[in-house]
Design a protein around this motif. Sequence first.
Motif, PDB file in Angstrom:
ATOM      1  N   GLU A 155       1.064  -1.722  -0.383  1.00 15.45           N
ATOM      2  CA  GLU A 155      -0.282   0.017   0.000  1.00 15.45           C
ATOM      3  C   GLU A 155       0.792   1.139  -0.194  1.00 15.45           C
ATOM      4  O   GLU A 155       0.359   2.382  -1.042  1.00 15.45           O
ATOM      5  N   ALA A 156       1.827   1.269   0.673  1.00 11.01           N
ATOM      6  CA  ALA A 156       2.754   2.436   0.732  1.00 11.01           C
ATOM      7  C   ALA A 156       3.528   2.299  -0.480  1.00 11.01           C
ATOM      8  O   ALA A 156       4.073   3.252  -0.816  1.00 11.01           O
ATOM      9  N   ALA A 157       4.315   1.383  -1.100  1.00  8.98           N
ATOM     10  CA  ALA A 157       4.381   1.333  -2.011  1.00  8.98           C
ATOM     11  C   ALA A 157       3.988   1.729  -3.363  1.00  8.98           C
ATOM     12  O   ALA A 157       4.008   2.722  -3.803  1.00  8.98           O
ATOM     13  N   ASP A 158       2.153   1.332  -3.336  1.00  8.82           N
ATOM     14  CA  ASP A 158       1.241   2.400  -3.981  1.00  8.82           C
ATOM     15  C   ASP A 158       2.092   4.103  -4.707  1.00  8.82           C
ATOM     16  O   ASP A 158       1.539   4.654  -5.319  1.00  8.82           O
ATOM     17  N   ARG A 159       1.817   4.233  -2.998  1.00  2.62           N
ATOM     18  CA  ARG A 159       1.819   5.890  -3.431  1.00  2.62           C
ATOM     19  C   ARG A 159       3.094   6.093  -3.369  1.00  2.62           C
ATOM     20  O   ARG A 159       3.067   7.298  -3.582  1.00  2.62           O
ATOM     21  N   LEU A 160       4.460   5.652  -2.982  1.00  2.85           N
ATOM     22  CA  LEU A 160       5.357   6.819  -3.070  1.00  2.85           C
ATOM     23  C   LEU A 160       5.563   6.458  -5.215  1.00  2.85           C
ATOM     24  O   LEU A 160       6.202   7.315  -5.767  1.00  2.85           O
ATOM     25  N   ALA A 161       5.424   5.303  -5.898  1.00  5.60           N
ATOM     26  CA  ALA A 161       4.782   5.135  -7.097  1.00  5.60           C
ATOM     27  C   ALA A 161       3.943   5.974  -7.451  1.00  5.60           C
ATOM     28  O   ALA A 161       4.306   6.357  -9.124  1.00  5.60           O
ATOM     29  N   ILE A 172       2.522  12.222  -0.289  1.00  7.09           N
ATOM     30  CA  ILE A 172       4.125  11.302  -0.341  1.00  7.09           C
ATOM     31  C   ILE A 172       4.122  11.373  -2.645  1.00  7.09           C
ATOM     32  O   ILE A 172       5.299  11.441  -2.252  1.00  7.09           O
ATOM     33  N   SER A 173       3.297  10.762  -2.484  1.00  2.00           N
ATOM     34  CA  SER A 173       3.115  10.424  -3.848  1.00  2.00           C
ATOM     35  C   SER A 173       4.042  11.758  -4.816  1.00  2.00           C
ATOM     36  O   SER A 173       4.382  11.619  -5.813  1.00  2.00           O
ATOM     37  N   CYS A 174       3.126  13.373  -4.516  1.00  2.00           N
ATOM     38  CA  CYS A 174       4.065  14.609  -4.534  1.00  2.00           C
ATOM     39  C   CYS A 174       5.365  14.953  -4.574  1.00  2.00           C
ATOM     40  O   CYS A 174       6.007  15.024  -5.224  1.00  2.00           O
ATOM     41  N   ALA A 175       5.885  14.739  -2.822  1.00  2.00           N
ATOM     42  CA  ALA A 175       6.704  15.031  -2.404  1.00  2.00           C
ATOM     43  C   ALA A 175       7.903  13.816  -3.375  1.00  2.00           C
ATOM     44  O   ALA A 175       9.194  14.287  -3.718  1.00  2.00           O
ATOM     45  N   VAL A 176       7.405  12.760  -3.104  1.00  2.00           N
ATOM     46  CA  VAL A 176       8.161  11.881  -4.253  1.00  2.00           C
ATOM     47  C   VAL A 176       9.050  12.334  -5.267  1.00  2.00           C
ATOM     48  O   VAL A 176      10.035  12.119  -5.925  1.00  2.00           O
ATOM     49  N   VAL A 203       8.944  -3.379  -3.530  1.00  2.00           N
ATOM     50  CA  VAL A 203      10.123  -2.920  -3.891  1.00  2.00           C
ATOM     51  C   VAL A 203       9.598  -2.094  -4.884  1.00  2.00           C
ATOM     52  O   VAL A 203       9.161  -1.904  -6.098  1.00  2.00           O
ATOM     53  N   VAL A 204       9.884  -0.919  -4.060  1.00  2.00           N
ATOM     54  CA  VAL A 204      10.214   1.051  -5.275  1.00  2.00           C
ATOM     55  C   VAL A 204      12.240   1.070  -5.232  1.00  2.00           C
ATOM     56  O   VAL A 204      12.158   1.730  -4.229  1.00  2.00           O
ATOM     57  N   ARG A 205      11.584   1.509  -5.876  1.00  5.77           N
ATOM     58  CA  ARG A 205      13.486   1.823  -6.554  1.00  5.77           C
ATOM     59  C   ARG A 205      12.961   4.011  -7.171  1.00  5.77           C
ATOM     60  O   ARG A 205      12.000   4.103  -7.674  1.00  5.77           O
ATOM     61  N   MET A 206      13.561   4.826  -6.277  1.00  3.82           N
ATOM     62  CA  MET A 206      13.289   5.637  -7.082  1.00  3.82           C
ATOM     63  C   MET A 206      14.863   6.454  -7.216  1.00  3.82           C
ATOM     64  O   MET A 206      15.523   6.186  -6.231  1.00  3.82           O
ATOM     65  N   ASP A 207      14.611   7.311  -8.289  1.00  4.99           N
ATOM     66  CA  ASP A 207      16.068   7.971  -9.346  1.00  4.99           C
ATOM     67  C   ASP A 207      15.669   9.262  -8.711  1.00  4.99           C
ATOM     68  O   ASP A 207      15.027   9.935  -9.118  1.00  4.99           O
TER      69      ASP A 207
END
Length: 283
Positions: A155-161, A172-176, A203-207
């Motif tokens: 659920e958190a991964a979906d928000r992050l991505a 947090i989607s906007c911040a990421v 697993v989420v990758r953020m570049d």
Amino acid sequence: MPELTDLSVIRTLCEKYDFALSKGFGQNFIINSGLPPKIVDASGVDKSWGVLEIGPGIGVLTKELARRAAKVVSIEVDGRLPPLLAETMAGVENFKLVLQDVLKADLRALIEEEFPGMPVAVCANLPYYITSPIVMKLLGDRLPIQNLTVMVQKEAADRLAAAPGTRASSAISCAVSYYATSKLMFTAAPGSFYPAPKVTSAVVRMDIRPTPAVQVEDEDGYFALIRAAFGQRRKTAANAIASGLGLPKDKVIAAIEAAGFDARIRPEALTLEDFAAVQRELK
């Protein structure tokens, strides 16, 4: 050293060091031997990279990172783990353990001291309860890192991505998205961990972007606006922003309309550029 994903090995180690997994620290150890290589593959690190790991646990992911990267520095808050890690990581010369709270540590100084001249990645199996504060610290402090690859609750991964302006977006989607480009890499079933969580992980990758996705004059005000907009999701953006920032509703509606949007627009329909336009009109 025996296979650290073997449940009998984990139990033996925990008994030997009188270690009980802590719910308070959100400890769920990886017992799926295929996961650590997949996580490291997702991070893209190789022998030229330094890796900052958060929460090594008993060293399952740590060992794979050390095998593939130039150097691994793991930050651990649980003071009971160093003796156990001293055994599981014995002989691994490119590994260092730092006993600190990641939310209080001077990560910039640590990275500059430990990884001179190297590209640096963050890699972690993050505790579910503290995912957002850790991710926001790593991004918001503008650390000298190239990417973050984290295992979190699905659920958190979906928000992050999630992309801003889409139904799944959130504050947090906007911040990421402001600081990085993000991608959900793969999921992991509850049985991949001990104890098994009640939810699927991912697993989420953020570049990290070289510069933020949008240019704003007042970054603190920009994020305050976004947090207010998503603070009451059932409300329109105008109502939520007015309530969250303590502004007259008619002023907020006027700003939203001046930025080119319907006064009834929902926060999840607004992109990063849209929020920047509303912020400019509110001044």
